[in-house]
Design an enzyme around this catalytic site. Structure first.
Site, PDB file in Angstrom:
ATOM      1  N   GLY A 186     -42.603  74.035 107.970  1.00 55.51           N
ATOM      2  CA  GLY A 186     -41.291  74.438 107.463  1.00 55.51           C
ATOM      3  C   GLY A 186     -41.352  75.823 106.837  1.00 55.51           C
ATOM      4  O   GLY A 186     -42.205  76.644 107.179  1.00 55.51           O
ATOM      5  N   VAL A 190     -40.374  75.822 100.415  1.00 51.04           N
ATOM      6  CA  VAL A 190     -40.759  74.414 100.267  1.00 51.04           C
ATOM      7  C   VAL A 190     -42.269  74.270 100.382  1.00 51.04           C
ATOM      8  O   VAL A 190     -42.873  73.401  99.747  1.00 51.04           O
ATOM      9  CB  VAL A 190     -40.035  73.542 101.314  1.00 51.04           C
ATOM     10  N   GLY A 191     -42.896  75.146 101.176  1.00 52.25           N
ATOM     11  CA  GLY A 191     -44.346  75.106 101.293  1.00 52.25           C
ATOM     12  C   GLY A 191     -45.032  75.272  99.946  1.00 52.25           C
ATOM     13  O   GLY A 191     -46.036  74.611  99.657  1.00 52.25           O
ATOM     14  N   GLU A 208     -47.863  74.898 107.951  1.00 50.61           N
ATOM     15  CA  GLU A 208     -47.414  75.639 109.127  1.00 50.61           C
ATOM     16  C   GLU A 208     -46.069  76.266 108.769  1.00 50.61           C
ATOM     17  O   GLU A 208     -45.043  75.588 108.768  1.00 50.61           O
ATOM     18  CB  GLU A 208     -47.281  74.694 110.334  1.00 50.61           C
TER      19      GLU A 208
END
Length: 519
Positions: A186, A190-191, A208
């Site tokens: 994503g 948010v990572g 990723e």
């Protein structure tokens, strides 16, 4: 619910259920059947979520999942075997080897843009490694999420593989559990949240992510081939592909011709009106639609507010006057468009005469339809680095073309930005290719081939720096979800280690000196 799911998966894993190769092969066979036997259902769900053409769903999602499952299944015996390693001569007689063991209970958080591929392909690698798996599909592709939740327990072992549906709340709740590995695909924002949550339990992560993947083109390239491949790589899935060419860097001797040829290729692929084409997808939701509209040149997208013909004429006249005013001011000050931007000379960016808007000139596309979540395949020529479209990952069907002096200027431009998930080079000049390979850093590098590494189980897929951590596909994916354990063994007789046991007398000291000289 999420904590209960984790505990059930933990019990299944600790029982040894997932370790036998027979179980792993059975799950991979079942995963392959899941996608092949439900092809029409997946096509329908992807169409409902993304307006994705059937051919794209089959070629870019279902076939790749089936291929990955078969690829890793056929190599499990080799990958899980002991791999002997030489031991230091001072420890002889002795033996050493490595063996891959499952990490345990793993969490896979998948995105909405390829809702089948990016959920089930990492799952294939995790199952091959012998893990229990919790899958959290994206709530932004609700039809595919629901379908996965229905089909996974029908085909895979429900004790060891679970699907948790929901939104941010469910994701946050899942992240509180001490998973043995978290695999997230994503955006970077948010990572970071995932990584912070993983740190609480010292859980390893694979991220990723994405980024602005550049595409360089010079005069040695075949423009017709380059244009078609760029259009295919960029506008597949309506540009909502993490490794799609985000922007083009083209030298002045080819830039305009390339822009025009790309516009022709768009028509060849999708017709004169791509909105009517069954081969062109849609934007996932209105939020992303609005975001993309803001990246287009000013005045490209009409206002939602109705206005009278008089107001429309006045607006058009005002825009024209503003444009003329900018040109007059630039001429009066003796500044060219390049001089008006302080970093132009430093970065080797070439300004295109007559292009006032930093986003560039619309060569094709620019049309939008909010009700249909449609943004036309759009090519912008003469884009400047300070344009909003160059300030973030586009993730949509807008392709800016930035004119650069040469390959060196392109490399400097790329290296001043966050390291991308991919970079592409269309050049037949060996020295240019070598320069990009040695002087830029990206998750992958493609010569005249966008998306190529995405399609192969034999090549690791992953980012670097801001575009991701870790890799998967094939053996790389198996190792991502495995712990490579070192094992050593030494017979108890003869006990050669007595030579280095305390107490250390003069004889042992001389022996150690001799060993140091020989080492």
């Amino acid at each position: 619910m999420t904590n209960e799911t984790f505990e059930q998966l933990k019990v299944a894993y600790e029982s040894g259920l997932t370790r036998p190769l027979a179980w792993r092969r059975a799950q991979l066979n079942a995963l392959r059947r899941l996608v092949m036997e439900n092809r029409d259902a997946f096509i329908s769900s992807a169409m409902a979520d993304l307006g994705k053409p059937a051919a794209e769903t089959v070629l870019m999602e279902l076939n790749l999942v089936a291929g990955e499952a078969q690829f890793v299944r056929n190599r499990l015996g080799l990958w899980t075997a002991r791999h002997p390693k030489a031991m230091h001569w001072m420890l002889q007689p002795a033996a050493g080897w490595t063996i891959a063991e499952p990490k345990g209970v793993v969490l896979i958080i998948s995105p909405w843009n390829y809702p089948v591929l990016l959920a089930l392909e990492p799952m294939a690698d995790a199952l091959a490694a012998g893990n229990a798996v919790c899958l959290k599909p994206s709530e932004l592709s609700p039809n595919t999420s629901k379908l996965l939740a229905e089909l996974v327990p029908q085909y895979l072992d429900a004790e060891a593989v679970r699907v948790v549906e929901g939104g941010p709340k469910e994701t946050v709740d899942l992240l509180k559990n001490p998973f043995n590995h978290i695999f997230y695909t994503g955006g970077g924002r948010v990572g970071k949240i995932v990584m912070r949550a993983a740190a609480e339990n010292l859980t390893p992560v694979t991220l990723e992510l994405g980024g602005k993947s550049p595409c360089f083109v010079d005069r040695t390239a075949d423009i017709n081939v380059a244009a078609r491949r760029i259009v295919w790589g960029k506008f597949t899935n309506a540009g909502q592909t993490c490794v799609a060419p985000d922007y083009v860097l083209a030298t002045p001797d080819v830039a305009e011709a390339l822009a025009k040829r790309i516009a022709v290729a768009v028509t060849e692929f999708y017709g004169k009106n791509p909105q009517d084409s069954p081969n062109f997808g849609r934007i996932i939701n209105e939020r992303h639609f609005d975001r993309l509209c803001k990246l287009l040149p000013v005045g490209t997208v009409p206002s939602d507010e109705p206005s009278s013909p008089l107001i429309q004429v006045a607006s058009a006249v005002g825009a024209a006057v503003d444009m003329v005013g900018k040109r007059i001011n630039a001429a009066a000050s003796g500044n060219t468009a390049a001089e008006a931007r302080p970093d132009t000379a430093e970065t080797g960016i070439v300004a295109v005469p007559g292009v006032v808007d930093p986003a560039g000139r619309v060569m094709c596309g620019g049309k939008v339809d909010r009700a249909a979540r449609y943004v036309a395949p759009t090519v912008l020529y003469g884009t400047q680095p300070d344009a909003p479209v160059m300030g973030e990952e586009i993730f949509g069907p807008i392709l800016p073309i930035v004119v650069v002096e040469d390959a060196e200027a392109a490399i400097r431009f790329i290296n001043r930005r966050s390291r991308p998930l991919a970079a592409y080079v269309f050049s037949r000049d060996h020295e240019v290719r070598l320069a990009f390979e040695r002087q830029t850093s990206s998750g992958a590098l493609g010569y005249s081939l966008p998306l190529g590494h995405l399609l192969s189980s034999r090549l690791p897929f992953g980012g670097v720096g801001g575009s991701g951590i870790g890799a998967y596909h094939g053996k790389a994916g198996f190792r991502t979800f495995s712990h490579i354990k070192t094992v050593v063994s030494k017979p108890q007789f003869p006990d050669t280690l007595r030579l280095v046991y305390p107490p250390f007398n003069e004889a042992k000291a001389k022996l150690m000196d001799l060993i140091s000289k020989l080492s």
